[in-house]
Design a protein around this motif. Structure first.
Motif, PDB file in Angstrom:
ATOM      1  N   ILE A   1     -50.338  -7.751 172.802  1.00 58.65           N
ATOM      2  CA  ILE A   1     -50.433  -8.694 171.681  1.00 58.65           C
ATOM      3  C   ILE A   1     -49.994 -10.104 172.033  1.00 58.65           C
ATOM      4  CG2 ILE A   1     -49.589  -9.201 169.349  1.00 58.65           C
ATOM      5  CD1 ILE A   1     -49.386  -6.186 168.950  1.00 58.65           C
ATOM      6  N   LYS A   2     -48.876 -10.228 172.700  1.00 60.71           N
ATOM      7  CA  LYS A   2     -48.282 -11.555 172.869  1.00 60.71           C
ATOM      8  C   LYS A   2     -48.804 -12.330 174.075  1.00 60.71           C
ATOM      9  CE  LYS A   2     -44.385 -10.366 170.099  1.00 60.71           C
ATOM     10  NZ  LYS A   2     -43.630  -9.165 170.069  1.00 60.71           N
ATOM     11  N   ASN A   3     -49.301 -11.661 175.101  1.00 62.58           N
ATOM     12  CA  ASN A   3     -49.769 -12.359 176.299  1.00 62.58           C
ATOM     13  C   ASN A   3     -51.262 -12.648 176.250  1.00 62.58           C
ATOM     14  OD1 ASN A   3     -47.240 -12.364 177.387  1.00 62.58           O
ATOM     15  ND2 ASN A   3     -47.549 -10.592 178.682  1.00 62.58           N
ATOM     16  N   ARG A   4     -51.713 -13.249 175.199  1.00 63.55           N
ATOM     17  CA  ARG A   4     -53.126 -13.578 175.024  1.00 63.55           C
ATOM     18  C   ARG A   4     -53.385 -15.019 175.449  1.00 63.55           C
ATOM     19  NH1 ARG A   4     -53.240  -9.220 175.575  1.00 63.55           N
ATOM     20  NH2 ARG A   4     -54.669 -10.096 177.061  1.00 63.55           N
ATOM     21  N   VAL A   5     -54.613 -15.318 175.811  1.00 65.27           N
ATOM     22  CA  VAL A   5     -54.999 -16.660 176.233  1.00 65.27           C
ATOM     23  C   VAL A   5     -55.370 -17.474 174.996  1.00 65.27           C
ATOM     24  CG1 VAL A   5     -56.657 -17.998 177.598  1.00 65.27           C
ATOM     25  CG2 VAL A   5     -55.836 -15.804 178.451  1.00 65.27           C
ATOM     26  N   SER A   6     -54.629 -18.556 174.772  1.00 63.84           N
ATOM     27  CA  SER A   6     -54.913 -19.416 173.615  1.00 63.84           C
ATOM     28  C   SER A   6     -56.133 -20.286 173.901  1.00 63.84           C
ATOM     29  CB  SER A   6     -53.710 -20.315 173.325  1.00 63.84           C
ATOM     30  OG  SER A   6     -53.596 -21.291 174.341  1.00 63.84           O
ATOM     31  N   GLU A   7     -56.637 -20.929 172.875  1.00 65.30           N
ATOM     32  CA  GLU A   7     -57.803 -21.804 173.037  1.00 65.30           C
ATOM     33  C   GLU A   7     -57.488 -22.942 174.009  1.00 65.30           C
ATOM     34  OE1 GLU A   7     -60.827 -24.282 170.149  1.00 65.30           O
ATOM     35  OE2 GLU A   7     -59.801 -22.514 169.361  1.00 65.30           O
ATOM     36  N   GLU A   8     -56.279 -23.506 173.916  1.00 62.21           N
ATOM     37  CA  GLU A   8     -55.886 -24.606 174.798  1.00 62.21           C
ATOM     38  C   GLU A   8     -55.822 -24.142 176.251  1.00 62.21           C
ATOM     39  OE1 GLU A   8     -53.957 -23.756 171.998  1.00 62.21           O
ATOM     40  OE2 GLU A   8     -54.955 -25.256 170.782  1.00 62.21           O
ATOM     41  N   GLU A   9     -55.251 -22.943 176.471  1.00 67.95           N
ATOM     42  CA  GLU A   9     -55.155 -22.412 177.833  1.00 67.95           C
ATOM     43  C   GLU A   9     -56.544 -22.115 178.390  1.00 67.95           C
ATOM     44  OE1 GLU A   9     -50.983 -19.939 177.940  1.00 67.95           O
ATOM     45  OE2 GLU A   9     -52.634 -19.110 176.777  1.00 67.95           O
ATOM     46  N   ALA A  10     -57.445 -21.619 177.548  1.00 62.41           N
ATOM     47  CA  ALA A  10     -58.805 -21.295 177.995  1.00 62.41           C
ATOM     48  C   ALA A  10     -59.528 -22.551 178.454  1.00 62.41           C
ATOM     49  CB  ALA A  10     -59.594 -20.624 176.879  1.00 62.41           C
TER      50      ALA A  10
ATOM     51  N   SER B   1     -48.848  -5.332 159.872  1.00 64.48           N
ATOM     52  CA  SER B   1     -49.783  -6.171 160.610  1.00 64.48           C
ATOM     53  C   SER B   1     -50.841  -5.303 161.294  1.00 64.48           C
ATOM     54  CB  SER B   1     -48.989  -6.958 161.659  1.00 64.48           C
ATOM     55  OG  SER B   1     -49.817  -7.803 162.385  1.00 64.48           O
ATOM     56  N   VAL B   2     -52.084  -5.782 161.255  1.00 68.12           N
ATOM     57  CA  VAL B   2     -53.183  -5.124 161.961  1.00 68.12           C
ATOM     58  C   VAL B   2     -53.789  -6.181 162.881  1.00 68.12           C
ATOM     59  CG1 VAL B   2     -55.339  -3.843 161.764  1.00 68.12           C
ATOM     60  CG2 VAL B   2     -53.638  -3.684 159.934  1.00 68.12           C
ATOM     61  N   VAL B   3     -53.770  -5.924 164.187  1.00 66.57           N
ATOM     62  CA  VAL B   3     -54.156  -6.938 165.157  1.00 66.57           C
ATOM     63  C   VAL B   3     -55.331  -6.462 166.011  1.00 66.57           C
ATOM     64  CG1 VAL B   3     -53.354  -8.307 167.129  1.00 66.57           C
ATOM     65  CG2 VAL B   3     -51.781  -7.778 165.263  1.00 66.57           C
ATOM     66  N   LEU B   4     -56.307  -7.346 166.167  1.00 64.89           N
ATOM     67  CA  LEU B   4     -57.400  -7.145 167.114  1.00 64.89           C
ATOM     68  C   LEU B   4     -57.117  -8.111 168.266  1.00 64.89           C
ATOM     69  CD1 LEU B   4     -60.148  -6.163 168.124  1.00 64.89           C
ATOM     70  CD2 LEU B   4     -61.222  -7.825 166.604  1.00 64.89           C
ATOM     71  N   PRO B   5     -56.591  -7.614 169.405  1.00 57.18           N
ATOM     72  CA  PRO B   5     -56.240  -8.518 170.505  1.00 57.18           C
ATOM     73  C   PRO B   5     -57.476  -9.189 171.110  1.00 57.18           C
ATOM     74  CG  PRO B   5     -55.244  -6.342 170.806  1.00 57.18           C
ATOM     75  CD  PRO B   5     -56.253  -6.231 169.718  1.00 57.18           C
ATOM     76  N   VAL B   6     -57.464 -10.519 171.128  1.00 56.84           N
ATOM     77  CA  VAL B   6     -58.565 -11.293 171.712  1.00 56.84           C
ATOM     78  C   VAL B   6     -58.009 -12.377 172.633  1.00 56.84           C
ATOM     79  CG1 VAL B   6     -60.209 -10.924 169.826  1.00 56.84           C
ATOM     80  CG2 VAL B   6     -58.671 -12.878 169.737  1.00 56.84           C
ATOM     81  N   ASP B   7     -58.782 -12.695 173.652  1.00 55.37           N
ATOM     82  CA  ASP B   7     -58.497 -13.827 174.512  1.00 55.37           C
ATOM     83  C   ASP B   7     -59.589 -14.858 174.264  1.00 55.37           C
ATOM     84  OD1 ASP B   7     -56.197 -13.007 175.803  1.00 55.37           O
ATOM     85  OD2 ASP B   7     -57.232 -12.229 177.566  1.00 55.37           O
ATOM     86  N   ASN B   8     -59.267 -16.111 174.456  1.00 55.81           N
ATOM     87  CA  ASN B   8     -60.253 -17.176 174.337  1.00 55.81           C
ATOM     88  C   ASN B   8     -60.784 -17.473 175.727  1.00 55.81           C
ATOM     89  OD1 ASN B   8     -60.172 -18.087 171.449  1.00 55.81           O
ATOM     90  ND2 ASN B   8     -58.011 -18.104 171.947  1.00 55.81           N
ATOM     91  N   LYS B   9     -62.091 -17.643 175.820  1.00 55.51           N
ATOM     92  CA  LYS B   9     -62.737 -17.886 177.103  1.00 55.51           C
ATOM     93  C   LYS B   9     -63.703 -19.044 176.944  1.00 55.51           C
ATOM     94  CE  LYS B   9     -65.292 -15.367 180.609  1.00 55.51           C
ATOM     95  NZ  LYS B   9     -65.932 -14.109 180.954  1.00 55.51           N
TER      96      LYS B   9
END
Length: 176
Positions: A108-117, A38-46
């Protein structure tokens, strides 16, 4: 067989997506999917509000970095370090250091989802806000109550020489 671990990769800032695509393509082409998982680019939704319209935008959490899950050996190290856009592994003297479980969880796992944003507000009861659209555009008031289910807030505005409560959509409110 060697251990499966997560590693941090340094990339050119602004070219993380391209570096990720290059690495994923190279891994498929060289049939290394059994060792590079797996190759991950960590992103949060804002949520951003532009012209009174709410949009969800992805924001890089760690610009200039990717996270890769892989089994480290000479071949996988060579493939990763010789991929265009990737500067190398983060570690001491070029020696990759696996991330701890806590670091993986945080990155990786503690990212803000679109719904949470969408649910995350940038104001709360008692805050002074400015209205940025509609018939009350430019007026300021204090937040009295918030109704997340209706995506509206009750604001006390000074109009006609007295305070009046009005209900405004979240998309038309900016915290001052």
């Amino acid at each position: 067989m060697a251990d499966r671990n997560w590693y941090l990769l340094h990339t050119y800032s602004g070219a993380e997506e391209k570096a990720r695509n290059n690495l994923e393509q190279k891994v498929k082409t060289l049939a290394l999917t059994d060792r590079v998982f797996s190759v991950v680019l960590p992103v949060d939704n804002k949520v951003i509000i532009k012209n009174g319209e709410r949009k969800v935008k992805q924001e890089k959490v760690y610009p200039g970095y990717l996270v890769v899950e892989m089994i480290m050996d000479d071949e996988t190290w060579n493939v990763v370090t010789h991929t265009p856009g990737i500067l190398g592994f983060v570690g001491n003297y070029g020696k990759p250091i696996p991330l701890s479980d806590e670091e993986v969880e945080r990155i990786i796992k503690n990212r803000v989802s679109e719904e949470e944003a969408v649910a995350k507000l940038h104001f709360e009861v008692g805050d002074t806000v400015q209205i940025i659209g509609g018939p009350f555009d430019g007026m300021q008031g204090k937040v009295e109550s918030i109704s997340p289910e209706k995506e509206k807030t009750r604001i006390r505005l000074m109009m006609f020489g007295r305070e009046m409560p009005v209900e405004i959509d979240f998309g038309f409110i900016k915290k001052i």
